[in-house]
Enzyme design. Sequence first.
Site, PDB file in Angstrom:
ATOM      1  N   CYS A 409       0.796  -1.337   0.149  1.00 24.83           N
ATOM      2  CA  CYS A 409       0.422   0.544   0.253  1.00 24.83           C
ATOM      3  C   CYS A 409       0.923   1.538   0.090  1.00 24.83           C
ATOM      4  O   CYS A 409       0.641   2.806   0.140  1.00 24.83           O
ATOM      5  CB  CYS A 409      -0.857   0.169   1.041  1.00 24.83           C
ATOM      6  SG  CYS A 409      -2.127  -0.966   0.505  1.00 24.83           S
ATOM      7  N   LYS A 412       0.556   3.124  -3.559  1.00 24.16           N
ATOM      8  CA  LYS A 412      -0.871   3.897  -4.195  1.00 24.16           C
ATOM      9  C   LYS A 412      -0.436   5.609  -4.551  1.00 24.16           C
ATOM     10  O   LYS A 412       0.668   5.402  -3.838  1.00 24.16           O
ATOM     11  CB  LYS A 412      -1.323   3.571  -2.884  1.00 24.16           C
ATOM     12  CG  LYS A 412      -2.140   2.519  -2.367  1.00 24.16           C
ATOM     13  CD  LYS A 412      -3.234   2.192  -2.216  1.00 24.16           C
ATOM     14  CE  LYS A 412      -3.728   1.107  -2.153  1.00 24.16           C
ATOM     15  NZ  LYS A 412      -5.607   1.264  -1.227  1.00 24.16           N
ATOM     16  N   ASP A 439     -17.064   4.496  -0.500  1.00 28.06           N
ATOM     17  CA  ASP A 439     -16.852   3.598   0.517  1.00 28.06           C
ATOM     18  C   ASP A 439     -16.026   3.047   0.222  1.00 28.06           C
ATOM     19  O   ASP A 439     -15.277   2.708  -0.720  1.00 28.06           O
ATOM     20  CB  ASP A 439     -17.900   3.047   0.835  1.00 28.06           C
ATOM     21  CG  ASP A 439     -18.776   3.032   2.313  1.00 28.06           C
ATOM     22  OD1 ASP A 439     -18.215   2.221   3.291  1.00 28.06           O
ATOM     23  OD2 ASP A 439     -20.052   3.978   3.328  1.00 28.06           O
ATOM     24  N   ASP A 440     -15.657   2.037   1.224  1.00 29.41           N
ATOM     25  CA  ASP A 440     -14.791   0.449   1.452  1.00 29.41           C
ATOM     26  C   ASP A 440     -15.643  -0.299   0.525  1.00 29.41           C
ATOM     27  O   ASP A 440     -14.195  -0.852  -0.512  1.00 29.41           O
ATOM     28  CB  ASP A 440     -14.474  -0.187   2.361  1.00 29.41           C
ATOM     29  CG  ASP A 440     -14.202   0.215   3.263  1.00 29.41           C
ATOM     30  OD1 ASP A 440     -13.048   0.979   3.311  1.00 29.41           O
ATOM     31  OD2 ASP A 440     -15.158   0.064   4.915  1.00 29.41           O
ATOM     32  N   ASP A 456      -8.829  -4.545  -5.261  1.00 33.16           N
ATOM     33  CA  ASP A 456      -7.675  -4.217  -4.847  1.00 33.16           C
ATOM     34  C   ASP A 456      -6.547  -4.855  -5.210  1.00 33.16           C
ATOM     35  O   ASP A 456      -7.270  -5.893  -5.376  1.00 33.16           O
ATOM     36  CB  ASP A 456      -7.033  -4.493  -3.002  1.00 33.16           C
ATOM     37  CG  ASP A 456      -7.162  -3.305  -2.643  1.00 33.16           C
ATOM     38  OD1 ASP A 456      -6.385  -2.309  -2.606  1.00 33.16           O
ATOM     39  OD2 ASP A 456      -7.962  -2.211  -1.688  1.00 33.16           O
ATOM     40  N   ASP A 479     -12.306  -5.357   2.340  1.00 33.94           N
ATOM     41  CA  ASP A 479     -13.048  -4.474   1.769  1.00 33.94           C
ATOM     42  C   ASP A 479     -14.908  -5.098   2.350  1.00 33.94           C
ATOM     43  O   ASP A 479     -16.114  -4.364   2.569  1.00 33.94           O
ATOM     44  CB  ASP A 479     -13.085  -4.239   1.393  1.00 33.94           C
ATOM     45  CG  ASP A 479     -11.802  -2.793   0.605  1.00 33.94           C
ATOM     46  OD1 ASP A 479     -11.961  -2.467   1.396  1.00 33.94           O
ATOM     47  OD2 ASP A 479     -11.503  -2.415  -0.257  1.00 33.94           O
ATOM     48  N   GLY A 529      -9.865 -15.310 -13.761  1.00 31.84           N
ATOM     49  CA  GLY A 529      -8.939 -13.806 -13.639  1.00 31.84           C
ATOM     50  C   GLY A 529      -8.497 -13.554 -14.453  1.00 31.84           C
ATOM     51  O   GLY A 529      -9.109 -13.819 -15.782  1.00 31.84           O
ATOM     52  N   HIS A 530      -7.696 -13.443 -14.544  1.00 31.63           N
ATOM     53  CA  HIS A 530      -6.802 -12.428 -15.494  1.00 31.63           C
ATOM     54  C   HIS A 530      -4.871 -12.245 -14.942  1.00 31.63           C
ATOM     55  O   HIS A 530      -4.483 -12.147 -14.467  1.00 31.63           O
ATOM     56  CB  HIS A 530      -7.246 -11.612 -16.226  1.00 31.63           C
ATOM     57  CG  HIS A 530      -6.232 -10.889 -17.294  1.00 31.63           C
ATOM     58  ND1 HIS A 530      -6.581 -11.268 -18.735  1.00 31.63           N
ATOM     59  CD2 HIS A 530      -4.942  -9.654 -17.733  1.00 31.63           C
ATOM     60  CE1 HIS A 530      -5.785 -10.593 -19.537  1.00 31.63           C
ATOM     61  NE2 HIS A 530      -5.196  -9.589 -19.323  1.00 31.63           N
ATOM     62  N   ASP A 616     -11.440  -0.716   6.781  1.00 30.93           N
ATOM     63  CA  ASP A 616      -9.831  -1.524   7.147  1.00 30.93           C
ATOM     64  C   ASP A 616      -9.026  -0.561   7.065  1.00 30.93           C
ATOM     65  O   ASP A 616      -9.440   0.334   6.359  1.00 30.93           O
ATOM     66  CB  ASP A 616     -10.166  -2.717   5.866  1.00 30.93           C
ATOM     67  CG  ASP A 616     -10.009  -2.253   4.262  1.00 30.93           C
ATOM     68  OD1 ASP A 616     -10.831  -1.110   4.431  1.00 30.93           O
ATOM     69  OD2 ASP A 616      -9.405  -3.162   4.445  1.00 30.93           O
TER      70      ASP A 616
END
Length: 730
Positions: A409, A412, A439-440, A456, A479, A529-530, A616
């Site tokens: 993080c 970010k 919001d989350d 995320d 989240d 997913g990717h 969180d």
Amino acid sequence: MQNSTSSDIPLTRDLVLIGGGHTHALVLRMMGMRPLPGLRITVINPGPTAPYTGMLPGHIAGDYTQDELEIDLIQLARFAGARVILGAADHIDPVAKTVHVTGHGVIAYDVASVDIGITSDLPKLPGFTDHAVPAKPLARYAAVWRDYLAAAQDAGHAGPVAVIGGGVAGVELALTMAHGLRQATGQADVTVLEAQDHLTGTSEATRKALSAKLDQAGVKVWSGAEIAEMTPEGPRLTNGAIVPAKLTIGAAGATPHPWLTKTALPLQDGFIKVGATLQVEGHEDLFASGDCAHLMHAPRPKAGVFAVRAAPVLRDNLEARLIGTALRRFEPQKNYLKLIALGGKSALAERWGRPISGPLLWRWKDRIDRTFMAQFKDLPVMEAPPAPKTAALGVADELSGGRPVCAGCGSKVGPGTLSAALQSLPRQAHKDVVQGAGDDAAVLQMGEVTQVISTDHLRAFSHDPALMARIAAVHALGDIWSMGARPQSALAQIILPRMSPTLQERTLKEVMAHAGAIFADAGAEVVGGHTTQGAEMTIGFTVTGTLAKGRQPIALSGARAGDALILTRPIGSGTLLAAEMQGRANGRHVAAMLRQMAEPQMVAAPLLAEAHAMTDVTGFGLAGHLKEICEASGTGAELWVKALPLYEGAEELAASGVTSTLFEANLTYAPVQNATGPRGMLLHDPQTAGGMLAAVAAEQADDILHRMAEAGVPARQIGTIVPGDQISCR
């Protein structure tokens, strides 16, 4: 020095070092000094540090601290660009070329080496496991001894100690433990038990000298002692006598690790057979060194000097197998100096069977040991790449910090920049979207089903894809849990650094296995997913969750004046990760933090189901996320700085000026009144897989904290919600 592999060179080979012994530690340092492009290195070891054998007796006597004794494998691996898997290897398949690690799973290799040392465990002696401690592995013995000595010092006296084995190791430990006890309590009761009729492992002349030292130290020697069993009162001999002991240490010879016998490895009396090139017999891509290996061409006693001398040869031969060149031979010396610590900063040496003593001998030994350890304590500093001579306006300002951008993080975009971008989003009325950005997680209403959705991802701060996968999964689920929802599904987004198809397959298997385990335990399913390749590893997940019928999501906006603020996890991860990138963090502290970060919060989440507001704590830091609750709720908050739970080591690092690269942006975004000192700084530290911050009714706080404690969650009340619009500290 920068030891990361250049992003334009693909990773093509896996080197796995099984064990953190002296040989492997030296090999890691050499590989950090001269990296091999295209190589991915993995180190497997039960703990984040490896004790240095030469300084253990001095540590037992109280001459060296724990930090002085230990090689920090976390720091060393960072220097070498390697990943560390904390766990014990319990199987090697030399044909499939895989290693199994307890609690982790299978690790594949192209080339591997084993340096796991030996054990002094006596599993065939009844009661040994329950009532005695083996001297090897060293880490456990050293930890037990520290606790025993501390308890003795607190009480002012100590119970008797017994040492099984009258060889050099047993005598050395008996003398140094006796010295440590006398220093702590003024008295010592230590007995050496030897099955033969005299001390072993030295010449007759040295044996006489050691016997005299034992007499002078008041250490009793019980020769011809055959032990029938271990009891809570001490060793019971075959003649029925019990040798009283509150602590019994096993130091009777070198025993190979039992799990090796369950492999297909060639063994000699349980030790791995190796040839002159240190390759395991019959397996060209597997090597072994140190005490766990048996040199078929030149058998030698189990002594650390051979492990140290083997390191340059092992390093060269590992590289030779990885690049396809010729190997060289290891020829150990026939004679070597035995240096035996006696306690009280005194030592005795044996060379060619002759004992040598004198006041300068300890200083000589101390200098040798400190010189060896200095190689790992004073690693070259990793420097940021130089700024370009000519660049666009603003580049110099952005690079002025001289630090690499933090990962997790800490990498970010600043909260102020993100808030401005979110405010520019077009607002559209959609019947299914109850709540969008802000919001989350977004809230969707589809018939009677209320669903939350969030995404995320984390830029890797560890070379271990399995660990990153677990932490990224926990981070993404934060989240969902903070909205009071039940995890439902996950989509993976994975960026791998350039690597060969074989390494891609190995990496993705690890990522999906470990992330899948986290999601499965949380009640969610990975549905796809990717993947793509890029400059560095990034792992993320889009997650959904559902709310029970009739329940509303826990938003940011429900906090009320008087509410208690509860935090479920320590803060300080951004500072520790920044320090770890710089080679300044303590490996034990980093390992403990990573272990906590990889733990899901599904136990804590239901206990906060009645929270008025919750989020969180992640990239914006505790202050930034608390600000979002306060602004949404129209309240202020008072934080109790002394009550803040901190990761071990974070406060000291913050006091020394270590911060994450996101710190300044977080500080600007959410200033806190009266926030001073290192704890005030840590309020703005970006967290990865951070705890949940909940505003709960004051009358419920004690009960929630009690239930959290019973469940093993390290939650604390860290303040209260107050009227107004300010966040302050007291």
